[in-house]
Design an enzyme around this catalytic site. Structure first.
Site, PDB file in Angstrom:
ATOM      1  N   GLU A 122       0.812  -1.211   0.000  1.00 52.63           N
ATOM      2  CA  GLU A 122       0.000   0.000   0.000  1.00 52.63           C
ATOM      3  C   GLU A 122       0.847   1.263   0.000  1.00 52.63           C
ATOM      4  O   GLU A 122       1.989   1.272   0.461  1.00 52.63           O
ATOM      5  CB  GLU A 122      -0.979  -0.009   1.174  1.00 52.63           C
ATOM      6  CG  GLU A 122      -0.355  -0.222   2.531  1.00 52.63           C
ATOM      7  CD  GLU A 122      -1.404  -0.204   3.649  1.00 52.63           C
ATOM      8  OE1 GLU A 122      -2.192  -1.158   3.738  1.00 52.63           O
ATOM      9  OE2 GLU A 122      -1.426   0.758   4.419  1.00 52.63           O
TER      10      GLU A 122
ATOM     11  N   CYS B  30       3.557   8.580   0.314  1.00 57.28           N
ATOM     12  CA  CYS B  30       4.185   7.716   1.308  1.00 57.28           C
ATOM     13  C   CYS B  30       4.278   6.326   0.706  1.00 57.28           C
ATOM     14  O   CYS B  30       3.273   5.738   0.323  1.00 57.28           O
ATOM     15  CB  CYS B  30       3.325   7.707   2.577  1.00 57.28           C
ATOM     16  SG  CYS B  30       3.873   6.528   3.815  1.00 57.28           S
TER      17      CYS B  30
ATOM     18  N   CYS C  34       7.170  -6.677   7.179  1.00 55.47           N
ATOM     19  CA  CYS C  34       8.270  -6.097   7.947  1.00 55.47           C
ATOM     20  C   CYS C  34       8.661  -7.061   9.055  1.00 55.47           C
ATOM     21  O   CYS C  34       7.821  -7.806   9.558  1.00 55.47           O
ATOM     22  CB  CYS C  34       7.812  -4.770   8.563  1.00 55.47           C
ATOM     23  SG  CYS C  34       9.103  -3.889   9.485  1.00 55.47           S
TER      24      CYS C  34
ATOM     25  N   CYS D  51       7.545  -3.882  15.763  1.00 53.44           N
ATOM     26  CA  CYS D  51       7.042  -2.829  16.671  1.00 53.44           C
ATOM     27  C   CYS D  51       5.622  -3.185  17.127  1.00 53.44           C
ATOM     28  O   CYS D  51       4.773  -3.563  16.319  1.00 53.44           O
ATOM     29  CB  CYS D  51       7.048  -1.468  15.980  1.00 53.44           C
ATOM     30  SG  CYS D  51       8.702  -0.946  15.500  1.00 53.44           S
TER      31      CYS D  51
ATOM     32  N   CYS E 234       2.329  -1.553  15.545  1.00 53.32           N
ATOM     33  CA  CYS E 234       2.289  -1.405  14.092  1.00 53.32           C
ATOM     34  C   CYS E 234       1.665  -2.618  13.409  1.00 53.32           C
ATOM     35  O   CYS E 234       2.039  -3.754  13.678  1.00 53.32           O
ATOM     36  CB  CYS E 234       3.706  -1.188  13.566  1.00 53.32           C
ATOM     37  SG  CYS E 234       3.785  -0.972  11.783  1.00 53.32           S
TER      38      CYS E 234
ATOM     39  N   GLY F   4       7.354  -1.564   6.061  1.00 48.96           N
ATOM     40  CA  GLY F   4       8.735  -1.998   5.902  1.00 48.96           C
ATOM     41  C   GLY F   4       9.737  -1.100   6.583  1.00 48.96           C
ATOM     42  O   GLY F   4       9.440   0.035   6.938  1.00 48.96           O
ATOM     43  N   GLU F   5      10.942  -1.635   6.774  1.00 50.13           N
ATOM     44  CA  GLU F   5      12.034  -0.871   7.360  1.00 50.13           C
ATOM     45  C   GLU F   5      13.029  -0.567   6.225  1.00 50.13           C
ATOM     46  O   GLU F   5      13.757  -1.465   5.770  1.00 50.13           O
ATOM     47  CB  GLU F   5      12.690  -1.675   8.491  1.00 50.13           C
ATOM     48  CG  GLU F   5      14.015  -1.133   8.991  1.00 50.13           C
ATOM     49  CD  GLU F   5      14.000   0.360   9.319  1.00 50.13           C
ATOM     50  OE1 GLU F   5      13.068   0.839   9.999  1.00 50.13           O
ATOM     51  OE2 GLU F   5      14.922   1.071   8.861  1.00 50.13           O
TER      52      GLU F   5
ATOM     53  N   SER G  84      12.279   7.151   6.963  1.00 47.19           N
ATOM     54  CA  SER G  84      11.988   6.904   8.373  1.00 47.19           C
ATOM     55  C   SER G  84      12.524   5.539   8.787  1.00 47.19           C
ATOM     56  O   SER G  84      12.309   4.543   8.114  1.00 47.19           O
ATOM     57  CB  SER G  84      10.465   6.954   8.571  1.00 47.19           C
ATOM     58  OG  SER G  84      10.134   6.657   9.909  1.00 47.19           O
TER      59      SER G  84
ATOM     60  N   SER H 246      12.302   6.849  14.428  1.00 43.45           N
ATOM     61  CA  SER H 246      11.158   6.456  15.254  1.00 43.45           C
ATOM     62  C   SER H 246      11.640   6.190  16.668  1.00 43.45           C
ATOM     63  O   SER H 246      12.266   5.170  16.939  1.00 43.45           O
ATOM     64  CB  SER H 246      10.495   5.212  14.660  1.00 43.45           C
ATOM     65  OG  SER H 246      10.054   5.492  13.360  1.00 43.45           O
ATOM     66  N   LEU H 247      11.333   7.112  17.558  1.00 45.51           N
ATOM     67  CA  LEU H 247      11.858   7.047  18.917  1.00 45.51           C
ATOM     68  C   LEU H 247      10.840   6.385  19.856  1.00 45.51           C
ATOM     69  O   LEU H 247      11.113   5.352  20.441  1.00 45.51           O
ATOM     70  CB  LEU H 247      12.194   8.477  19.369  1.00 45.51           C
ATOM     71  CG  LEU H 247      13.059   8.669  20.588  1.00 45.51           C
ATOM     72  CD1 LEU H 247      14.377   7.932  20.470  1.00 45.51           C
ATOM     73  CD2 LEU H 247      13.307  10.156  20.828  1.00 45.51           C
ATOM     74  N   HIS H 248       9.698   7.027  20.019  1.00 46.35           N
ATOM     75  CA  HIS H 248       8.531   6.469  20.721  1.00 46.35           C
ATOM     76  C   HIS H 248       8.711   6.229  22.212  1.00 46.35           C
ATOM     77  O   HIS H 248       7.763   5.788  22.887  1.00 46.35           O
ATOM     78  CB  HIS H 248       8.041   5.166  20.066  1.00 46.35           C
ATOM     79  CG  HIS H 248       7.750   5.295  18.598  1.00 46.35           C
ATOM     80  ND1 HIS H 248       7.152   6.400  18.057  1.00 46.35           N
ATOM     81  CD2 HIS H 248       7.994   4.463  17.555  1.00 46.35           C
ATOM     82  CE1 HIS H 248       7.032   6.240  16.747  1.00 46.35           C
ATOM     83  NE2 HIS H 248       7.546   5.081  16.420  1.00 46.35           N
TER      84      HIS H 248
ATOM     85  N   ASN I  63      -2.234   5.359  16.248  1.00 45.52           N
ATOM     86  CA  ASN I  63      -3.373   4.938  15.454  1.00 45.52           C
ATOM     87  C   ASN I  63      -3.795   3.572  15.969  1.00 45.52           C
ATOM     88  O   ASN I  63      -3.052   2.602  15.799  1.00 45.52           O
ATOM     89  CB  ASN I  63      -2.892   4.791  14.001  1.00 45.52           C
ATOM     90  CG  ASN I  63      -3.807   5.484  13.047  1.00 45.52           C
ATOM     91  OD1 ASN I  63      -5.021   5.446  13.190  1.00 45.52           O
ATOM     92  ND2 ASN I  63      -3.209   6.107  12.055  1.00 45.52           N
TER      93      ASN I  63
ATOM     94  N   CYS J 139      -1.262   2.402   9.672  1.00 44.84           N
ATOM     95  CA  CYS J 139      -0.252   1.909   8.748  1.00 44.84           C
ATOM     96  C   CYS J 139      -0.373   0.399   8.551  1.00 44.84           C
ATOM     97  O   CYS J 139      -0.344  -0.367   9.496  1.00 44.84           O
ATOM     98  CB  CYS J 139       1.140   2.208   9.306  1.00 44.84           C
ATOM     99  SG  CYS J 139       1.192   3.691  10.295  1.00 44.84           S
TER     100      CYS J 139
HETATM  101  N1  SAH Z   1      10.140   1.124   9.641  1.00 47.93           N
HETATM  102  C1  SAH Z   1      10.219   2.541   9.571  1.00 47.93           C
HETATM  103  C2  SAH Z   1       9.193   3.196   8.641  1.00 47.93           C
HETATM  104  C3  SAH Z   1       7.796   2.693   8.621  1.00 47.93           C
HETATM  105  S1  SAH Z   1       6.732   3.113   9.961  1.00 47.93           S
HETATM  106  C4  SAH Z   1      10.159   3.151  10.966  1.00 47.93           C
HETATM  107  O1  SAH Z   1       9.998   2.410  11.920  1.00 47.93           O
HETATM  108  O2  SAH Z   1      10.305   4.363  11.090  1.00 47.93           O
HETATM  109  C5  SAH Z   1       6.475   4.858   9.889  1.00 47.93           C
HETATM  110  C6  SAH Z   1       6.153   5.457  11.225  1.00 47.93           C
HETATM  111  O3  SAH Z   1       4.843   5.108  11.665  1.00 47.93           O
HETATM  112  C7  SAH Z   1       7.094   5.001  12.320  1.00 47.93           C
HETATM  113  O4  SAH Z   1       7.443   6.089  13.150  1.00 47.93           O
HETATM  114  C8  SAH Z   1       6.235   4.010  13.065  1.00 47.93           C
HETATM  115  O5  SAH Z   1       6.713   3.782  14.352  1.00 47.93           O
HETATM  116  C9  SAH Z   1       4.900   4.673  13.018  1.00 47.93           C
HETATM  117  N2  SAH Z   1       3.742   3.813  13.285  1.00 47.93           N
HETATM  118  C10 SAH Z   1       3.548   2.525  12.949  1.00 47.93           C
HETATM  119  N3  SAH Z   1       2.355   2.085  13.387  1.00 47.93           N
HETATM  120  C11 SAH Z   1       1.776   3.123  14.003  1.00 47.93           C
HETATM  121  C12 SAH Z   1       0.524   3.295  14.670  1.00 47.93           C
HETATM  122  N4  SAH Z   1      -0.351   2.307  14.773  1.00 47.93           N
HETATM  123  N5  SAH Z   1       0.260   4.521  15.183  1.00 47.93           N
HETATM  124  C13 SAH Z   1       1.146   5.541  15.077  1.00 47.93           C
HETATM  125  N6  SAH Z   1       2.327   5.425  14.462  1.00 47.93           N
HETATM  126  C14 SAH Z   1       2.644   4.239  13.943  1.00 47.93           C
END
Ligand code: SAH
Length: 345
Positions: A90, A103, A110, A114, A117, A157-158, A189, A212-214, A288, A331
């Site tokens: 997608e 995007c 992937c 995470c 995700c 994907g990463e 990202s 992506s820190l989180h 999300n 996503c």
């Molecule tokens: N693998 C890469 C790029 C893809 S994800 C990465 O980790 O950055 C793109 C962004 O969306 C990342 O910051 C990821 O952590 C975030 N993401 C994934 N699922 C999400 C969700 N359900 N809600 C909010 N952000 C999300």
């Protein structure tokens, strides 16, 4: 050999090997990356015999549009594309005042795992080819009929887990004889693969790195992102500093706010401490919610509070505007639903 992943130099070598003149390579390249042809048959100024030989010697990647959903709220469009081997990926088109942003996915599935995700739930199927990343942008520009000016590699994907193909994709995407998208309008990202961030820094591209820190501590990050078991947070941040030192590009930190998990005052304070002195920008994303997990968004007031706290510490911060909620979900969800449906039949 995948002809749409070759650089102009490589294509010239290939044409010479076939006994063709160099200008044929330029014609071909223009058809593939400027006129965005879906196959050799569209290349009407190439002799029929040459087109036949190209078909024998190369594969021509193009994606089949399977589904297109347009948001009634903000005109965001979500696309589902069929890959040549049958899998689906997608991509999203977002309309901003400053232009259209696409995007793209960098892998089918992937393997980073995470917790919040949806893209990672079925694991990794395979890496996408440079041409398969490119054609997401090409198809969207063709189908929408609008110019794409920004590209973010933030879909499924990463990207740094598919490093060589990503680099090739970036070079072709920003090449002056292709779509010629400015490097400054491209963002990659990553969940934080340290040695690859350092390698990318040394390429000295002008693209933006989003990290992506989180979470604001190693322990908390480990609970949300298995990749944190492989890399210490301090090493990840050092790699980001290195990226800035090599490229002069300010790093973006993505922080998905999860209700009751990483949204407290203490989290904000720790985060500010962590990023102190780093030339960066923080993007807060209310998580999300996805069907398979019970993570929830914090109240809007909590999100605003978190932002205010960071600003008090003089951190550049924005809250990401949510787009296309009515068409996509989080996503990777559209791909996931489609795959579930196909597995049932
Ligand atoms: N693998 C890469 C790029 C893809 S994800 C990465 O980790 O950055 C793109 C962004 O969306 C990342 O910051 C990821 O952590 C975030 N993401 C994934 N699922 C999400 C969700 N359900 N809600 C909010 N952000 C999300």
């Amino acid at each position: 050999m995948d002809i749409r992943s070759l650089t102009i130099e490589e294509l010239t070598d290939q044409m010479t090997a076939l006994g063709e003149k160099a200008f044929r390579a330029r014609q071909l390249y223009q058809w593939m990356h400027e006129k965005l042809a879906d196959g050799f048959d569209e290349m009407t100024n190439l002799p029929k015999e040459l087109r036949a030989r190209l078909k024998e010697n190369f594969t021509y990647t193009h994606l089949e549009p399977e589904d297109r959903r347009i948001s009634a709220v903000d005109q965001t469009e979500k696309y589902l594309f069929r890959l040549p081997d049958g899998d689906v990926i997608e991509s999203v088109l977002m309309r901003y005042h400053h232009g259209n942003s696409v995007c793209i996915s960098s892998q089918a599935g992937c393997r980073m795992g995470c917790r919040f995700c949806a893209s990672t739930i079925g694991g990794l199927t395979r890496n996408l080819l440079p041409s398969e990343m490119l054609d997401q942008v090409y198809q969207i520009q063709k189908i929408s009929g609008e110019r794409v000016s920004n590209v973010v590699v933030m879909g499924t994907g990463e990207p740094l887990d598919n490093y060589e193909n990503l680099l090739r994709f970036l070079r072709l995407l920003t090449d002056e004889h292709g779509l010629h998208i400015s490097q400054r309008n491209v963002t990659v990202s990553t969940c934080g693969i340290v040695e690859k961030i350092r390698a990318l820094a040394e390429e000295k591209l002008q693209i933006t790195l989003a990290l992506s820190l989180h979470a604001s501590s190693q322990e908390k990050r480990r609970r949300l992102m298995p990749v944190a078991n492989r890399y210490e947070l301090s090493d990840v941040l050092d790699a980001c500093r290195y990226y800035f030192a090599c490229t002069g590009r300010r790093v973006t930190f993505e922080y998905s706010l999860v209700g009751g998990v990483n949204d407290t005052d203490q989290d904000a304070r720790e985060l500010a401490g962590l990023l102190m002195g780093l030339n960066c920008h923080v993007n807060l994303i209310p998580v999300n919610p996805i069907q398979e997990r019970d993570f929830v968004q914090p109240d809007p007031a909590v999100v605003q509070d978190f932002k205010n706290k960071l600003e008090k510490y003089r951190i550049n911060v924005t809250i990401r505007r949510e787009m296309g909620r009515d068409i996509a979900g989080a996503c990777g969800q559209l791909r996931r639903r489609r795959k579930e449906r196909e597995e049932q039949v």
